[in-house]
Design a protein around this motif. Structure first.
Motif, PDB file in Angstrom:
ATOM      1  N   ASP A  93       1.221  -0.733   0.200  1.00 14.38           N
ATOM      2  CA  ASP A  93      -0.092   0.130  -0.329  1.00 14.38           C
ATOM      3  C   ASP A  93       0.665   1.702  -0.366  1.00 14.38           C
ATOM      4  N   LEU A  94       1.652   1.471   1.365  1.00 11.25           N
ATOM      5  CA  LEU A  94       2.976   2.054   0.737  1.00 11.25           C
ATOM      6  C   LEU A  94       3.155   2.885  -0.746  1.00 11.25           C
ATOM      7  N   GLY A  95       4.044   1.485  -0.709  1.00  5.80           N
ATOM      8  CA  GLY A  95       4.424   1.485  -2.875  1.00  5.80           C
ATOM      9  C   GLY A  95       3.425   2.418  -3.466  1.00  5.80           C
ATOM     10  N   LEU A  96       2.427   1.595  -3.690  1.00  3.46           N
ATOM     11  CA  LEU A  96       1.353   1.990  -4.190  1.00  3.46           C
ATOM     12  C   LEU A  96       0.887   3.947  -4.373  1.00  3.46           C
ATOM     13  N   ALA A  97       1.209   3.712  -2.726  1.00  5.21           N
ATOM     14  CA  ALA A  97       0.572   5.903  -2.378  1.00  5.21           C
ATOM     15  C   ALA A  97       1.731   6.399  -3.058  1.00  5.21           C
ATOM     16  N   HIS A  98       3.030   5.620  -2.755  1.00  5.99           N
ATOM     17  CA  HIS A  98       4.893   6.046  -3.324  1.00  5.99           C
ATOM     18  C   HIS A  98       4.377   6.131  -4.814  1.00  5.99           C
ATOM     19  N   ARG A  99       4.120   5.554  -5.750  1.00  4.55           N
ATOM     20  CA  ARG A  99       4.104   5.220  -6.888  1.00  4.55           C
ATOM     21  C   ARG A  99       3.457   6.265  -7.766  1.00  4.55           C
ATOM     22  N   LYS A 104       1.446  11.591  -9.793  1.00  4.51           N
ATOM     23  CA  LYS A 104       1.137  12.974 -10.343  1.00  4.51           C
ATOM     24  C   LYS A 104       1.936  14.047 -10.726  1.00  4.51           C
ATOM     25  N   SER A 105       3.065  14.067  -9.609  1.00  7.20           N
ATOM     26  CA  SER A 105       3.696  15.461 -10.044  1.00  7.20           C
ATOM     27  C   SER A 105       4.318  15.539 -10.542  1.00  7.20           C
ATOM     28  N   ILE A 106       4.441  14.281 -12.032  1.00  9.71           N
ATOM     29  CA  ILE A 106       4.748  14.641 -13.155  1.00  9.71           C
ATOM     30  C   ILE A 106       3.815  14.693 -14.351  1.00  9.71           C
ATOM     31  N   ALA A 107       2.621  14.104 -14.028  1.00  7.85           N
ATOM     32  CA  ALA A 107       1.763  14.819 -14.273  1.00  7.85           C
ATOM     33  C   ALA A 107       1.550  16.086 -15.310  1.00  7.85           C
ATOM     34  N   SER A 108       2.247  16.845 -14.354  1.00  5.48           N
ATOM     35  CA  SER A 108       2.033  18.488 -14.979  1.00  5.48           C
ATOM     36  C   SER A 108       2.491  18.515 -15.575  1.00  5.48           C
ATOM     37  N   GLU A 109       4.047  17.618 -16.188  1.00  6.17           N
ATOM     38  CA  GLU A 109       5.176  18.475 -16.811  1.00  6.17           C
ATOM     39  C   GLU A 109       5.310  17.281 -17.881  1.00  6.17           C
TER      40      GLU A 109
END
Length: 619
Positions: A93-99, A104-109
């Motif tokens: 779960d932590l890995g999925l959340a981190h991914r 999300k952070s790179i989606a805008s770029e």
């Protein structure tokens, strides 16, 4: 079942086996695929049985886990396994959340990165086409550019030199070449679709007359001649105005194939609808219904017994209807013969006018390229041949309209060939017509060998004169290197020997094609009459046999059904199928009947290096 059967036979039944399938598919850690798993437990007695069971489990690739006999140890094992499962679940779960956070952070770029990568790729692809100079310190590239963009390129190179802090500046030099340049036409969102109609037939060679300029007017007009109904034209205009008003919103959306074509040709359809409104007013048809928009009809009934179905009992009581077809013709017994004759003759006039336009444009092409042979032995005889026959027919049509004579034009044209010396009788429309016809027939007969014979001989003479000029330059040159260069050039020309027979056969085919095409192309313009008549009759059938027929009933359901059927038939048949049909016929008239008179279309498009075009190709 095979696993259970082998265990039973090897131990002679001295085991107790229970197995259950796992509800969810399990991911195989080796292959990564989802597989079906069974959980099993085996009770046995004796070490020999244990050894056999272990070998069978290994043979079936079954994973084995120790199971203690003590109940307390069993509970302890279960707790350990449960704790491990919860730890693994928390880790996943932590890995999925981190991914998810990273994505999300790179989606805008991502779009910017993707665009940047494509730009870099296109830059390196272009650099690979450059060549290294002798010093191996700079790159040399040759390319095409429009003349008006030369200063912009120089400014861009200068800015690039300053921004990159390069110690060596970029050199921009115009080169002379004998290669044929690409063709580039500046278009906007209005003219682009019309240019694509022409480019679908063939790209103009460099500095050849562009039919797209004329297509902006002639294409929608010929379409409207076949689609003449100002009610249907308004429907098309409303639909097109929606596409134009919403073009910014629709341009950024993914449309279907059909909607994509309609949106791309929205300005073509707009022009088609405007011209259809005009021709509909000329035909005086609004969903096949005639209206007295420009005044009352010029005719009135001579006596009360006069009905709507006849025109024999009508008397002209006013001035001629000022614009378009008099509404009295619609619904009369004379409607079909009258409109047939009008539209048929009008189609011939429009066809001859457009073909003459094509021949005149061929003159300007030949004049621009300084090809006097094509002017005197192609343009002039073609103009004479076409107008000696079908230009003369057009003049007869206009004279008949102006004088109201009852001459048979088809009989006149047929016997102009079969019996040119016979008297015309009642088919004579003006004094001296027989002499004029003999002169025109003689000109048409002379024009055929005029097109066929002289041009191949003049081309041969020109080739020999050019060849003698090269030989004279070789003899006059005292420089050995120049002599060698001229000799090499002469050798290259030697391989391009002038084949007189091939040129003559080509000219023969061209002449036969034009002579036969003058007849078939003129007849092809009769599709304007045929499709206009079909559109009018279909519209009349839907109005009379669907709308008026159902409106005669007093039942509201029948009336509503009639209105629904009328709307569906109008939209489906007249506004969709008839529009597509008229569009394709107008396309054929431009490609075959008009453009073949002057347009070679053997060029290639200018493909500039542009970051904007990279984004369009991705879309």
């Amino acid at each position: 079942m095979a696993f259970e059967r082998i265990l039973f036979r090897s131990t002679r039944g001295n085991i107790f086996l229970r197995q259950e399938p796992v509800d969810e598919h399990v991911t195989d850690p080796v292959s990564g695929e989802k597989v079906v798993k069974n959980a099993f437990i085996i009770f046995y007695s004796g070490d020999r049985a244990k050894a056999k069971i272990l070998k069978i489990c290994d043979a079936f690739n079954a994973n084995r886990y120790p199971f203690p006999e003590d109940v307390s140890k069993q509970l302890h094992t279960v707790q350990e396994v449960s704790a491990k499962l919860s730890e693994l679940k928390a880790t996943i779960d932590l890995g999925l959340a981190h991914r998810g956070n990273i994505l999300k952070s790179i989606a805008s770029e991502f779009e910017n990165w993707n665009r940047l990568a494509n730009k870099e790729k296109s830059i390196y692809h272009t650099l690979n086409m450059l060549s290294v100079d002798v010093t191996k310190k700079c790159l040399v590239g040759e390319g095409w550019t429009p003349v008006f963009a030369a200063t912009q390129i120089q400014d861009a190179l200068q800015r690039a030199t300053i921004d990159s802090k390069s110690q060596v500046g970029s050199i921009f030099q115009v080169l002379d070449t004998k290669e044929s340049p690409p063709t580039y036409f500046q278009t906007n969102k209005f003219t682009l679709a019309f240019q694509e109609i022409v480019d679908a037939y063939g790209v103009a060679k460099y500095q050849e007359a562009n039919p797209g300029v004329f297509t902006i007017v002639t294409f929608p007009f010929l379409f409207a001649v076949m689609f003449g109904d100002w009610g249907h034209g308004i429907c098309l205009l409303v639909a097109t105005l929606y596409l134009i008003i919403q073009e910014k919103k629709l341009a950024s959306q993914k449309l279907g194939d059909i909607m994509e074509m309609m949106f791309g040709g929205r300005y073509v359809i707009m022009m088609m609808s405007l011209f259809s409104i005009y021709t509909g007013l000329v035909y005086n048809e609004f969903f096949s219904v005639p209206l007295e928009l420009f005044g009352k009809s010029a005719y009135a009934c001579r006596d009360p017994s006069c009905g709507d179905a006849a025109t024999e009992g009508l008397l002209k009581v006013r001035r001629t209807y000022p614009f378009g077809v008099d509404p009295v013709w619609h619904g009369s017994r004379s409607e079909l013969p009258f409109l047939n004759s009008l539209k048929m003759k009008m189609s011939i006039l429009l066809g001859v006018a457009q073909m003459n336009l094509g021949i005149i444009i061929s003159y300007f092409n030949a004049k621009f390229f300084r090809n006097s042979v094509n002017v005197w032995y192609q343009f002039v005889p073609q103009l004479i041949f076409l107008n000696s026959l079908f230009g003369y027919l057009s003049v007869l049509i206009i004279i008949k309209w102006c004088t109201g004579a009852k001459a048979d034009l088809y009989h006149t044209m047929i016997y102009m060939f079969l019996s040119p010396t016979d008297e015309l009788g009642e088919n004579q429309l003006f004094p001296g017509q027989k002499t004029v016809q003999l002169v025109l027939l003689l000109l048409a007969l002379v024009a055929v060998p005029w097109m066929l014979i002289p041009k191949p001989f003049f081309l041969k003479m020109e080739h020999e004169r050019r060849r003698e000029g090269h030989q004279y330059a070789m003899l006059q040159s005292a420089d050995e290197s120049v002599v060698a260069d001229l000799g090499d050039h002469e050798d290259s020309n030697h391989h391009e020997e002038f084949e007189f027979s091939e040129v003559f056969v080509h000219q023969l085919i061209h002449t036969i094609e034009f002579v036969l095409g003058a007849v078939s192309n003129t007849a092809s313009y009769l599709r304007l009459w045929a499709l206009s008549l079909a559109h009018s009759e279909l519209s009349s059938v839907f109005y009379d046999k669907v709308l008026l027929l159902t409106w005669g009933y007093n039942y509201i359901t029948i009336r509503l059904s009639g209105i629904a059927i009328f709307i569906a038939a109008t939209v489906g048949v007249l506004l969709v199928m008839e529009t597509l049909s008229a569009f394709l016929h107008a396309l054929r008239l431009h490609w075959v009947e008009f453009q073949n008179k002057f347009y070679e279309g053997d060029g290639y498009k200018f493909a500039p290096f542009s970051f904007a075009l990279i984004g369009e190709e991705e879309d």
